[in-house]
Write an enzyme that holds these catalytic residues in place. Structure first.
Site, PDB file in Angstrom:
ATOM      1  N   CYS A   5      -7.365  15.553   3.736  1.00 15.04           N
ATOM      2  CA  CYS A   5      -8.099  16.800   3.573  1.00 15.04           C
ATOM      3  C   CYS A   5      -7.273  17.755   2.741  1.00 15.04           C
ATOM      4  CB  CYS A   5      -8.404  17.416   4.934  1.00 15.04           C
ATOM      5  SG  CYS A   5      -9.419  16.376   5.998  1.00 15.04           S
ATOM      6  N   ASP A 349      -4.154   0.933 -13.347  1.00 15.37           N
ATOM      7  CA  ASP A 349      -4.738   1.652 -12.218  1.00 15.37           C
ATOM      8  C   ASP A 349      -3.634   1.994 -11.224  1.00 15.37           C
ATOM      9  OD1 ASP A 349      -6.651   2.888 -10.718  1.00 15.37           O
ATOM     10  OD2 ASP A 349      -7.861   1.110 -10.325  1.00 15.37           O
ATOM     11  N   CYS A 386      -3.134   2.871   7.618  1.00 11.61           N
ATOM     12  CA  CYS A 386      -2.434   4.147   7.761  1.00 11.61           C
ATOM     13  C   CYS A 386      -2.969   4.871   8.987  1.00 11.61           C
ATOM     14  CB  CYS A 386      -2.631   5.013   6.520  1.00 11.61           C
ATOM     15  SG  CYS A 386      -1.911   6.674   6.680  1.00 11.61           S
ATOM     16  N   CYS A 435       7.312   7.923   3.613  1.00 14.01           N
ATOM     17  CA  CYS A 435       6.587   6.994   4.474  1.00 14.01           C
ATOM     18  C   CYS A 435       5.975   5.928   3.574  1.00 14.01           C
ATOM     19  CB  CYS A 435       5.492   7.701   5.262  1.00 14.01           C
ATOM     20  SG  CYS A 435       4.479   6.559   6.243  1.00 14.01           S
TER      21      CYS A 435
END
Length: 450
Positions: A5, A349, A386, A435
């Protein structure tokens, strides 16, 4: 379970709602399912939410119709926990003490389920199905004497990834988790204090970027000024590597990293590790552009615009349902045949997640007459889910978890395929800062009940 978000907040600005609206507009790439704003106005609390894009917040009116407000927070949503629903749109707001408490969250909690069961057993009623509502219940149930201490006590109960903005009638709080999984930046504009997930939102408004909110830090903004406190014992830094590879906009600075320069370095490494004889380098818009520019510069192969993106279709990776992802690709990309037909092309990509988008893209390029297609990916293979705020929910959905690179190459229909090795992406001096769980399977925080 599926969130990345964008959050934005303003304190001490007469046009706080306007600034928040435009700030969310600049963060639209972080989520396209819905948007919301909560503001503190002279007439009381102002709230507006919508499903879809930020522009829907002013459907049938205009930004000029927003009332004056001293402070405001907002969020654009892409669900990872709780799914798509108007009830799950943030900011959430509750009555607290003599006023209100509003919260906007970016991230995911890994101990959400046991805490929710505990709260429900004590009579708590949840209005949404997201983990973010946990924060408000914990704050409201705290017996601490002031709001700052209540927030701190709540944060000590939760585990996982969170960048938070919390608004009360007199204060605005900004917080990052002790690992620093998700970005949160601080800026200033004409006496106003601003927080945003990325600096691109600050830049658009002409705000000065002050700093990244530190991991484990709480920043309290009030009429008395800005107070910064390290409230949580810092864990080893684990900023999300996928933010730099895919999510963040290239004109942003996040957690001290220049996104554009970071991605250009990945393109340079790709060119050095996996050279190929070709006639054109073609980026997949938009997140493949930075790496493709550098691949072209370092390989000597001309950069060509081979895929034209329609900006009326959102980012396919964050479309919440598989059939939307597959159909979006057809409408989203059109081949520029003059750049492709009869040529050996290198397609750059940022990543391959499920393989559905990449396979359709290769079909589009092949149908435009490409003689050879060599695919280079500016990230390692995604093999693990994740749990900290990115929509990579199950190993079964990840093509690299079940197929080796040669099998993926055959599935996609390309002449060659190479990924960047993880050890080449992270510089030795930064190897303990990220991470990398979605690539390596090494999770900084154990998932207790997700």
């Amino acid at each position: 379970m599926r969130h990345n978000c964008g959050i934005f907040g303003v304190y001490n600005a007469e046009n706080a709602i306007d600034l928040t609206y435009y700030g969310l507009f600049e963060l639209q790439h972080r989520g396209e399912e819905g948007a919301g704003i909560i503001a503190n106005t002279p007439a009381g609390l102002f709230e507006r939410k919508c499903e879809g894009l930020v522009s829907e917040l002013v459907r049938g009116s205009s930004v000029k119709a927003f009332p004056p407000a001293n402070s405001c927070i907002g969020q654009i949503r892409y669900s990872t926990t709780g799914g798509s629903s108007i009830a799950n749109l943030q900011p959430f707001v509750v009555q607290y003490g003599d006023g209100f408490l509003a919260l906007a969250h970016n991230g995911n909690l890994v101990n959400y389920c046991p805490i929710k069961r505990e709260l429900v057993s004590h009579g708590a009623v949840f209005r949404s199905t997201t983990d973010s509502e946990i924060f408000l219940h914990l704050i409201a149930q705290s017996k601490k004497a002031n709001l700052t201490d209540a927030i701190i006590s709540a944060l000590k109960r939760v585990e996982g990834a969170y960048s938070l903005l919390i608004l009360s009638p007199k204060e605005l709080f900004a917080v990052r988790d002790p690992y620093g999984f998700r970005p949160l930046e601080m800026g200033k504009l004409n006496g106003a204090t601003i927080f945003a997930s990325e600096t691109c939102a600050l830049n658009f408004l002409g705000a000065e970027h002050i700093c990244s909110v530190r991991r484990g830090e709480l920043i309290r903004v009030s009429q008395n000024g800005v107070e910064r406190v390290n409230i949580l014992e810092n864990e080893p830094e684990r900023f999300c590597l996928f933010e730099l590879i895919y999510f963040a906009r290239p004109d942003s600075l996040v957690n001290g990293y220049n996104v554009y320069e970071f991605r250009k370095r990945l393109g340079k490494i790709l060119a050095e590790l996996y050279p190929v004889e070709a006639d054109a380098v073609i980026p997949v818009p938009d997140s493949g552009f930075s790496a493709a520019i550098s691949f072209s510069q370092n390989s000597g192969i001309p950069l060509e615009l081979g895929l034209i993106r329609s900006y009326y279709i959102g980012r396919t990776f964050i479309a919440p349902r598989l059939h939307e992802r597959e159909s979006d690709v057809v409408f989203k990309y059109s081949p520029l045949k003059s750049s492709i037909c009869g040529k050996r092309v290198v397609v750059i990509d940022d990543s391959i997640v499920r393989g559905t988008t990449s396979r359709r893209l290769i079909e589009i390029i092949r149908s435009a007459g490409a003689k050879e297609i060599h695919l280079r990916i500016a990230s390692p293979p995604l093999k693990y889910p994740c749990f900290y705020g990115i929509d990579i929910p199950t190993r079964e959905e990840l093509i690299a978890s079940s197929l080796d690179i040669l099998d993926i190459q055959r599935f996609l229909g390309v002449d060659s395929l190479f990924y960047l090795p993880l050890e080449k992406i992270v510089l030795p001096e930064h190897e303990d800062r990220f991470c990398t769980a979605c690539f390596s399977g090494e999770y900084p925080i154990p998932v207790k009940d997700f």
